[in-house]
Enzyme design. Structure first.
Site, PDB file in Angstrom:
ATOM      1  N   ASP A  14       0.781  -1.248   0.000  1.00 16.47           N
ATOM      2  CA  ASP A  14       0.000   0.000   0.000  1.00 16.47           C
ATOM      3  C   ASP A  14       0.815   1.303   0.000  1.00 16.47           C
ATOM      4  O   ASP A  14       0.509   2.226   0.766  1.00 16.47           O
ATOM      5  CB  ASP A  14      -0.957   0.017   1.211  1.00 16.47           C
ATOM      6  N   LYS A 112      -7.089  -4.943  -3.000  1.00 21.02           N
ATOM      7  CA  LYS A 112      -7.860  -5.461  -1.865  1.00 21.02           C
ATOM      8  C   LYS A 112      -8.779  -4.382  -1.323  1.00 21.02           C
ATOM      9  O   LYS A 112      -8.523  -3.196  -1.525  1.00 21.02           O
ATOM     10  CB  LYS A 112      -6.908  -5.969  -0.781  1.00 21.02           C
ATOM     11  N   CYS A 157      -1.937  -2.818   7.630  1.00 21.91           N
ATOM     12  CA  CYS A 157      -1.844  -3.753   6.505  1.00 21.91           C
ATOM     13  C   CYS A 157      -0.554  -4.569   6.494  1.00 21.91           C
ATOM     14  O   CYS A 157      -0.578  -5.745   6.126  1.00 21.91           O
ATOM     15  CB  CYS A 157      -2.074  -3.019   5.201  1.00 21.91           C
TER      16      CYS A 157
END
Ligand code: VGL
Ligand code: ZN
Length: 207
Positions: A14, A112, A157
């Protein structure tokens, strides 16, 4: 070095504009991970990127729940869920990778959090703990045994992905100097402890 072997993979979590300074869910020094990650990517024979990729009005957004504030918790059918400012909306500028991230090294990009009702912190499973992203299959079919993690955010994450990786039988190493944390009410210390207990290797640097 083990990380250069074909059975190792760098998972870059990310590294998107919304998690960098000026972004909608900015992480302190989030942009500082770009340079070390670009260096790391050159040394791995396998690189996978993840991209948080939410539809508008996603259920993890505080704005989708009347009267709720960002960074509060609510109960959703799959358990408790932290509510966030609107971030990483599909096709928005904030969902783009940091422009200096060298994405050319990546063989695969896993998106995601694209289902409206379920958030997904981990690169392996959505927050319902059951729905798969396909990453496990991708890694296994390439006989990858070791995953190295870097990116944003250490305590969300990155940590969820590392914990799932060891649970699935991968050897997992988090490269802390190439990660930055949100640190919501002690979440960084809590997740570092969780990862240590689960058998995730925490390293400051590997290069
Ligand atoms: C993340 C909160 C919400 C992360 C993503 O990338 O750590 N955190 N969505
Ligand atoms: Zn998100």
């Amino acid at each position: 070095m083990k990380f250069k072997e074909s059975d190792s993979c760098l998972l870059v979590i990310d590294v998107q504009l919304d998690f960098c300074p000026g972004g909608a869910l900015s992480v302190d020094q989030g942009d500082h991970v770009v340079e070390p990650i670009n260096k790391l990517m050159k040394c791995f024979s396998n690189v996978v990127l993840t991209q948080d990729w939410h539809p508008e009005s996603h259920s993890s957004f505080a704005s989708s729940h009347q009267g709720s504030k960002p960074f509060s918790e609510i109960q959703l059918p799959y358990g408790s869920q932290t509510l966030w400012p609107d971030h990483c909306i599909q096709n928005s500028r904030g969902a783009e990778f940091h422009p200096e991230l060298n994405t050319a090294y990546a063989q695969s990009i896993i998106r995601k959090g694209f289902r409206h009702e379920v958030d997904s912190y981990s690169a392996f499973f959505e927050n319902d703990g059951q729905t798969v992203t396909g990453l496990q299959g991708w890694l296994s079919s390439k006989q990858i045994k070791n995953v190295y993690l870097a990116g944003l955010a250490t305590d969300f994450c990155v940590a969820y992905s590392a914990l799932d990786a060891v649970r699935l039988g991968f050897d997992a190493t988090v490269i802390l100097s190439a990660c930055r944390a949100i640190d919501l009410e002690g979440s960084l210390d809590r997740q570092l402890t969780n990862m240590q207990h689960a058998g995730v290797t925490l390293l400051e640097k590997i290069l």
